[in-house]
Write an enzyme that holds these catalytic residues in place. Structure first.
Site, PDB file in Angstrom:
ATOM      1  N   ASP A 104      10.831  45.649 -28.087  1.00  0.00           N
ATOM      2  CA  ASP A 104      11.655  44.457 -27.843  1.00  0.00           C
ATOM      3  C   ASP A 104      11.326  43.862 -26.468  1.00  0.00           C
ATOM      4  O   ASP A 104      10.283  44.167 -25.863  1.00  0.00           O
ATOM      5  CB  ASP A 104      13.144  44.838 -27.995  1.00  0.00           C
ATOM      6  CG  ASP A 104      14.007  43.693 -28.469  1.00  0.00           C
ATOM      7  OD1 ASP A 104      14.365  42.851 -27.632  1.00  0.00           O
ATOM      8  OD2 ASP A 104      14.318  43.620 -29.686  1.00  0.00           O
ATOM      9  N   ASP A 105      12.209  43.036 -25.994  1.00  0.00           N
ATOM     10  CA  ASP A 105      12.086  42.299 -24.727  1.00  0.00           C
ATOM     11  C   ASP A 105      11.655  43.220 -23.580  1.00  0.00           C
ATOM     12  O   ASP A 105      12.117  44.357 -23.484  1.00  0.00           O
ATOM     13  CB  ASP A 105      13.478  41.717 -24.428  1.00  0.00           C
ATOM     14  CG  ASP A 105      13.442  40.619 -23.404  1.00  0.00           C
ATOM     15  OD1 ASP A 105      12.380  40.377 -22.820  1.00  0.00           O
ATOM     16  OD2 ASP A 105      14.504  39.999 -23.201  1.00  0.00           O
TER      17      ASP A 105
ATOM     18  N   ASP B 116      23.954  40.714 -32.850  1.00  0.00           N
ATOM     19  CA  ASP B 116      23.677  41.696 -31.794  1.00  0.00           C
ATOM     20  C   ASP B 116      24.698  42.811 -31.801  1.00  0.00           C
ATOM     21  O   ASP B 116      24.577  43.766 -31.034  1.00  0.00           O
ATOM     22  CB  ASP B 116      23.694  41.016 -30.420  1.00  0.00           C
ATOM     23  CG  ASP B 116      22.352  40.390 -30.093  1.00  0.00           C
ATOM     24  OD1 ASP B 116      21.397  40.621 -30.850  1.00  0.00           O
ATOM     25  OD2 ASP B 116      22.267  39.665 -29.086  1.00  0.00           O
TER      26      ASP B 116
ATOM     27  N   ARG C 152      21.706  32.317 -19.769  1.00  0.00           N
ATOM     28  CA  ARG C 152      20.905  33.534 -19.617  1.00  0.00           C
ATOM     29  C   ARG C 152      19.697  33.264 -18.706  1.00  0.00           C
ATOM     30  O   ARG C 152      18.599  33.714 -18.959  1.00  0.00           O
ATOM     31  CB  ARG C 152      20.441  34.078 -20.975  1.00  0.00           C
ATOM     32  CG  ARG C 152      20.249  35.597 -20.968  1.00  0.00           C
ATOM     33  CD  ARG C 152      19.550  36.123 -22.211  1.00  0.00           C
ATOM     34  NE  ARG C 152      19.537  37.570 -22.242  1.00  0.00           N
ATOM     35  CZ  ARG C 152      18.654  38.299 -22.878  1.00  0.00           C
ATOM     36  NH1 ARG C 152      17.693  37.720 -23.576  1.00  0.00           N
ATOM     37  NH2 ARG C 152      18.710  39.606 -22.859  1.00  0.00           N
TER      38      ARG C 152
ATOM     39  N   CYS D  92      15.645  35.744 -35.136  1.00  0.00           N
ATOM     40  CA  CYS D  92      16.750  36.272 -34.338  1.00  0.00           C
ATOM     41  C   CYS D  92      17.144  35.178 -33.363  1.00  0.00           C
ATOM     42  O   CYS D  92      16.290  34.439 -32.883  1.00  0.00           O
ATOM     43  CB  CYS D  92      16.270  37.520 -33.592  1.00  0.00           C
ATOM     44  SG  CYS D  92      17.434  38.122 -32.356  1.00  0.00           S
TER      45      CYS D  92
ATOM     46  N   TRP E 186      28.956  34.813 -30.691  1.00  0.00           N
ATOM     47  CA  TRP E 186      28.051  35.930 -30.443  1.00  0.00           C
ATOM     48  C   TRP E 186      28.771  37.243 -30.756  1.00  0.00           C
ATOM     49  O   TRP E 186      29.896  37.463 -30.349  1.00  0.00           O
ATOM     50  CB  TRP E 186      27.591  35.910 -28.977  1.00  0.00           C
ATOM     51  CG  TRP E 186      26.665  37.030 -28.635  1.00  0.00           C
ATOM     52  CD1 TRP E 186      25.374  37.158 -29.040  1.00  0.00           C
ATOM     53  CD2 TRP E 186      26.960  38.173 -27.835  1.00  0.00           C
ATOM     54  NE1 TRP E 186      24.844  38.331 -28.543  1.00  0.00           N
ATOM     55  CE2 TRP E 186      25.797  38.969 -27.790  1.00  0.00           C
ATOM     56  CE3 TRP E 186      28.097  38.610 -27.149  1.00  0.00           C
ATOM     57  CZ2 TRP E 186      25.731  40.172 -27.091  1.00  0.00           C
ATOM     58  CZ3 TRP E 186      28.035  39.804 -26.449  1.00  0.00           C
ATOM     59  CH2 TRP E 186      26.858  40.572 -26.427  1.00  0.00           C
TER      60      TRP E 186
ATOM     61  N   TRP F 157      11.280  37.095 -33.480  1.00  0.00           N
ATOM     62  CA  TRP F 157      11.243  35.781 -32.825  1.00  0.00           C
ATOM     63  C   TRP F 157      12.671  35.425 -32.400  1.00  0.00           C
ATOM     64  O   TRP F 157      13.492  35.093 -33.240  1.00  0.00           O
ATOM     65  CB  TRP F 157      10.682  34.754 -33.812  1.00  0.00           C
ATOM     66  CG  TRP F 157      10.424  33.383 -33.306  1.00  0.00           C
ATOM     67  CD1 TRP F 157      11.328  32.501 -32.806  1.00  0.00           C
ATOM     68  CD2 TRP F 157       9.162  32.705 -33.278  1.00  0.00           C
ATOM     69  NE1 TRP F 157      10.709  31.322 -32.471  1.00  0.00           N
ATOM     70  CE2 TRP F 157       9.381  31.422 -32.756  1.00  0.00           C
ATOM     71  CE3 TRP F 157       7.871  33.054 -33.664  1.00  0.00           C
ATOM     72  CZ2 TRP F 157       8.365  30.483 -32.607  1.00  0.00           C
ATOM     73  CZ3 TRP F 157       6.853  32.124 -33.511  1.00  0.00           C
ATOM     74  CH2 TRP F 157       7.099  30.855 -32.989  1.00  0.00           C
ATOM     75  N   ASP F 158      12.913  35.502 -31.108  1.00  0.00           N
ATOM     76  CA  ASP F 158      14.273  35.351 -30.588  1.00  0.00           C
ATOM     77  C   ASP F 158      14.481  33.931 -30.039  1.00  0.00           C
ATOM     78  O   ASP F 158      13.512  33.170 -29.860  1.00  0.00           O
ATOM     79  CB  ASP F 158      14.469  36.402 -29.475  1.00  0.00           C
ATOM     80  CG  ASP F 158      15.916  36.842 -29.313  1.00  0.00           C
ATOM     81  OD1 ASP F 158      16.818  36.122 -29.764  1.00  0.00           O
ATOM     82  OD2 ASP F 158      16.138  37.911 -28.706  1.00  0.00           O
ATOM     83  N   HIS F 159      15.720  33.597 -29.735  1.00  0.00           N
ATOM     84  CA  HIS F 159      16.066  32.243 -29.256  1.00  0.00           C
ATOM     85  C   HIS F 159      17.463  32.345 -28.671  1.00  0.00           C
ATOM     86  O   HIS F 159      18.455  32.270 -29.400  1.00  0.00           O
ATOM     87  CB  HIS F 159      16.032  31.296 -30.457  1.00  0.00           C
ATOM     88  CG  HIS F 159      16.345  29.868 -30.145  1.00  0.00           C
ATOM     89  ND1 HIS F 159      17.621  29.402 -29.947  1.00  0.00           N
ATOM     90  CD2 HIS F 159      15.544  28.793 -30.035  1.00  0.00           C
ATOM     91  CE1 HIS F 159      17.587  28.097 -29.723  1.00  0.00           C
ATOM     92  NE2 HIS F 159      16.336  27.709 -29.766  1.00  0.00           N
ATOM     93  N   ASN F 160      17.524  32.533 -27.336  1.00  0.00           N
ATOM     94  CA  ASN F 160      18.774  33.013 -26.754  1.00  0.00           C
ATOM     95  C   ASN F 160      19.617  31.993 -26.010  1.00  0.00           C
ATOM     96  O   ASN F 160      20.361  32.364 -25.106  1.00  0.00           O
ATOM     97  CB  ASN F 160      18.479  34.188 -25.823  1.00  0.00           C
ATOM     98  CG  ASN F 160      18.236  35.457 -26.623  1.00  0.00           C
ATOM     99  OD1 ASN F 160      19.064  35.836 -27.442  1.00  0.00           O
ATOM    100  ND2 ASN F 160      17.098  36.082 -26.419  1.00  0.00           N
TER     101      ASN F 160
HETATM  102  C1  DGJ Z   1      18.899  39.008 -28.102  1.00  0.00           C
HETATM  103  C2  DGJ Z   1      18.597  39.740 -29.372  1.00  0.00           C
HETATM  104  O1  DGJ Z   1      19.500  39.390 -30.365  1.00  0.00           O
HETATM  105  C3  DGJ Z   1      18.571  41.233 -29.082  1.00  0.00           C
HETATM  106  O2  DGJ Z   1      18.426  41.955 -30.269  1.00  0.00           O
HETATM  107  C4  DGJ Z   1      17.475  41.506 -28.109  1.00  0.00           C
HETATM  108  O3  DGJ Z   1      16.241  41.232 -28.723  1.00  0.00           O
HETATM  109  C5  DGJ Z   1      17.660  40.685 -26.860  1.00  0.00           C
HETATM  110  N1  DGJ Z   1      17.861  39.296 -27.146  1.00  0.00           N
HETATM  111  C6  DGJ Z   1      16.478  40.831 -25.937  1.00  0.00           C
HETATM  112  O4  DGJ Z   1      16.563  40.017 -24.849  1.00  0.00           O
END
Ligand code: DGJ
Length: 736
Positions: free
Chosen positions: A360-361, A537, A437, A515, A196, A472-475
């Site tokens: 964003d979020d 990020d 998270r 993303c 990351w 479209w995120d995926h954390n």
């Molecule tokens: C991770 C993304 O990479 C960021 O740019 C942001 O959108 C956050 N998540 C939001 O939770």
């Protein structure tokens, strides 16, 4: 059966399909020119390995699917079994078919497909893509194999295996990995790793005996995904050397591998990393591997990028409209959503030339922080009493597009969705995966979970007027990701593709960004259904220069989100001038990720100047050829984009740190027409960077230099005396 010679771009592929076993690739690399039947047979003969002492009594040849039955003792192409039986194969060639047409990158899980068997012979050097289909079977093991191989007009090779179970009893596939031979002149390996905020870190070493195996077990592509695994001649660089590379196009668990054997063979390959029990085929069922992209160049890493970028830009769905300069509000407001503040930010964004505003979020129910709300995809009435439409209208009133963040595959245990459907989460019987998270992963192979998510995303897009873009995120990684007690990553990956495909079918005008906590989902299969990636990020310009340089190996700049961050980076706490930040963000899909509501009028004016420069250069930046300079001093990084007709170019020269040598040396500007004379000058309209002293007598003080492309490519221009973490943008135009 026959010997096949496919020629496209600058690449030849010669394949010995005379049987009776699986075909062998005799040559993959430089174009061999036209060859008649006798010459092709001679090429095949010339490449048959000798029989040596203490080995098999017949030559061991490496086929498209290495098998022990053919004397291969390296990593097997296929590993699998049927209750402990049929664990080794001896495929026999049934047919070979050469036709025009490309592969089908979006088709990842087809079953039971018939393939024609006409015989073809000799050279195939047409203009479109050439497609070779190989059919083979092993009646003893009750398996059929189809190999689909496409050589597209750029010389890019795409390879996929499909395995079918012809037996009554179930067959488990443990591994199915296409490989390609690489000649012995390739003695060094380069691949990428990362984490990351530090994606795409290169690692390079001699290619030793044994296997160099890059495994990704993240259930997503991964921050450490290599993008390309490259083998090359000693000392290959951006602008020189002969190189072979592969990319495994898959957004789940995958492997990319280079193997060199004491028996003399060297291979590159890649496929899906399967968990025991994950793929079990019933009678007539088929498993298809991810597409393996393979490419060759004798012009170094930039030559590889030429092939990939040309291929990607020719795709029917490649974004062709000017990439809208984007403001993403994440680092400006985080979860602190307030309509008036966001409207103010949109006003400032419009003033500096932004064309797309992305919320964003934090906009949906219960999402006041990252511990709750994921899964509840309804606008939060507490924060947005009148919904999102007032903000969307405000943004659109400025002529900007509106974009919205989503993270569809995820769920917080603290959410209404989870409370109602705890069984919709990927898990192993009796326990949940460890949280990451504060979130878990929805099981998209669960039909109701899938249907619910599709309905919610569809509703968010349909119920608002004017959402043009989804981030479209995926954390999190997928960990112990079980579907109904069985390994679930493969099914999840296929379901995500299906979800994206369906959403795009329903909303074809909506662009989507891939993303994943930054750059953890960057691969060519997700890019088949998305329009750009978020590279990292980390918006620290110094880190970004490296991340983007290596992401750009695979992707052209218009597919890589590059934003100007705040003066002090939120992820590293480094402080950079606006000029350095803007130069680092200039070449890609440009944007801003900074609270520009809280900056001075003069900063806003300078920011607007950089946005104007980007817009002026954008047609060139997003269509030209990427060149990266092999500079001997690692404190210097330079790259550029050159128009295909070589009439215009732009370069950025960055000083990363101080050097031991006071003058690090000339910087060559590659890619120009050697015969033509050009004027080189700092890009107009933006402030020049801080330099150590302004008394240098050379070209920079004069403001420009007029030199031929030959001189610029071989001698270059003197590196300006930049302070560390400063950069200079140069524009090159023809001399009149
Ligand atoms: C991770 C993304 O990479 C960021 O740019 C942001 O959108 C956050 N998540 C939001 O939770």
């Amino acid at each position: 059966m026959t010997i096949v010679h496919l020629r496209r771009g600058r690449t030849s592929l010669v394949l010995d399909g005379r049987g009776p076993g699986l075909p062998r690739i005799v040559h993959w690399g430089a174009d061999l020119g036209p060859l008649d039947r006798a010459e092709l047979a001679a090429v095949v003969d010339a490449t048959i390995p000798p029989v040596v002492p203490s080995s098999f009594d017949a030559p061991t040849v490496l086929s498209l699917l290495p098998e022990a039955s053919a004397g291969w003792s390296g990593r097997p192409g296929l590993a699998g079994h049927r209750d402990g039986r049929d664990w080794s194969t001896a495929f026999r060639l049934d047919g070979l078919d050469v036709s025009d047409g490309g592969p089908d990158p979006g088709r990842v899980a087809a079953r039971g497909e018939a393939v024609g068997v006409p015989e073809e012979d000799g050279d195939h050097d047409g203009a479109g893509a050439a497609r070779l289909t190989v059919r083979a079977s092993d009646p003893g093991a009750a398996l059929s194999l189809t190999v689909e191989l496409t050589l597209d007009p750029t010389g890019l090779l795409m390879l996929r295996h499909r395995l079918r179970n012809d037996g009554d009893r179930a067959y488990e596939v443990r591994e199915l990995t296409p490989v390609l031979p690489v000649p012995a002149v390739a003695t060094e390996l380069l691949d990428l790793t990362g984490r990351w905020c530090r994606e795409r870190s290169p690692q390079r070493h001699p290619w030793p005996m044994g296997a160099w195996v890059r495994e990704g077990r993240h259930g997503r592509t991964g921050h450490d995904a290599t993008l390309l695994l490259i083998a090359g001649t000693a000392g290959f660089g951006f602008g020189h050397g002969e190189v072979w590379a592969v990319h495994t196009a898959w957004s789940g668990d995958h492997v990319t591998v280079a193997e060199r054997r004491p028996t003399g063979e060297a291979t590159l390959g890649g496929g899906e990393l399967l968990t025991p029990g994950e793929i079990v085929l019933g009678r007539g069922e088929e498993y298809g591997t991810p597409l393996l992209y393979a490419l060759w160049s004798d012009a170094g890493l930039d030559g590889l990028s030429d092939v990939l970028h040309t291929h990607l830009r020719a795709r029917p769905k490649h974004p062709r409209t000017p990439r809208p300069v984007t403001l993403n509000v994440w680092e400006a407001v985080y979860f602190d959503h307030d309509l008036d503040r966001l409207k103010g930010l949109a006003d400032r964004a419009a003033e500096v030339g932004v064309e797309r505003f992305v919320l964003d979020d934090g906009w949906f129910r219960g999402r006041r922080h990252d511990r709750a709300g994921l899964g509840d995809w309804w606008v939060d009435d507490d924060v947005w009493p009148d919904g999102l439409q007032p903000l969307i209208d405000h943004v659109r009133g400025h002529g900007m597009q509106f974009g919205l963040w989503v993270e569809p595959e995820m769920v917080n245990p603290d959410s209404d969705l989870y409370r109602a459907h705890p069984d919709w989460v990927l898990q192993t019987p009796g326990r949940l995966p460890p949280e990451w998270r504060h979130q878990q992963v929805l099981d998209l192979a669960h039909p109701e979970a899938y249907a619910h998510l599709l309905e919610r995303l569809d509703a968010v897009l349909s119920e608002h007027e004017g959402i043009a873009y989804l981030k479209w995120d995926h954390n999190r990684d997928l960990t112990e990701a079980g579907h109904r007690g069985r390994p679930g990553v493969h099914a999840q990956t296929v379901a995500v593709y299906r979800l994206l495909d369906e959403l795009r079918r329903r909303h074809p005008e909506v662009e989507i960004e891939s993303c994943s906590s930054g750059g953890a989902r960057v691969d060519l299969e997700i890019l088949h259904r998305t329009d750009r990636v978020w590279a990292s990020d980390c918006n620290d310009a110094l880190e970004r220069l490296a991340i983007q340089r290596w992401t750009g190996l695979l992707l052209p700049p218009e597919l890589i989100g590059t934003h100007i961050g705040p003066e002090r980076s939120h992820t590293t706490h480094r402080v950079h001038d606006l000029g350095f930040r803007a130069t680092a963000a200039l070449f890609g899909h440009h944007g801003i990720e900074w609270d520009i509501g809280a900056i001075t009028a003069s900063e806003r004016a300078e920011l607007a100047a950089w946005v104007t420069l980007h817009k002026r250069l954008r047609p060139l930046l997003h269509s030209g050829r990427i060149v990266r300079v092999d500079h001997p001093d690692s404190a210097v990084q330079a790259h550029g984009v050159v128009a295909h007709d070589r009439s215009h170019a732009v370069y950025a020269i960055s000083r990363l740190t101080t050097s031991v040598a006071q003058v690090p040396g000339m910087v060559r500007l590659p890619g120009l027409d050697p015969q033509r004379r050009y004027v080189v000058r700092p890009a107009a309209g933006v402030p020049e960077p801080a330099v150590l002293q302004m008394t240098e007598p050379g070209w920079l003080v004069k403001g420009e230099a007029t030199l031929s492309g030959a001189v610029l490519g071989s001698v270059g221009v003197q590196m300006p005396a930049l302070h560390p973490e400063q950069a200079l943008v140069l524009e090159v135009t023809p001399a009149s």
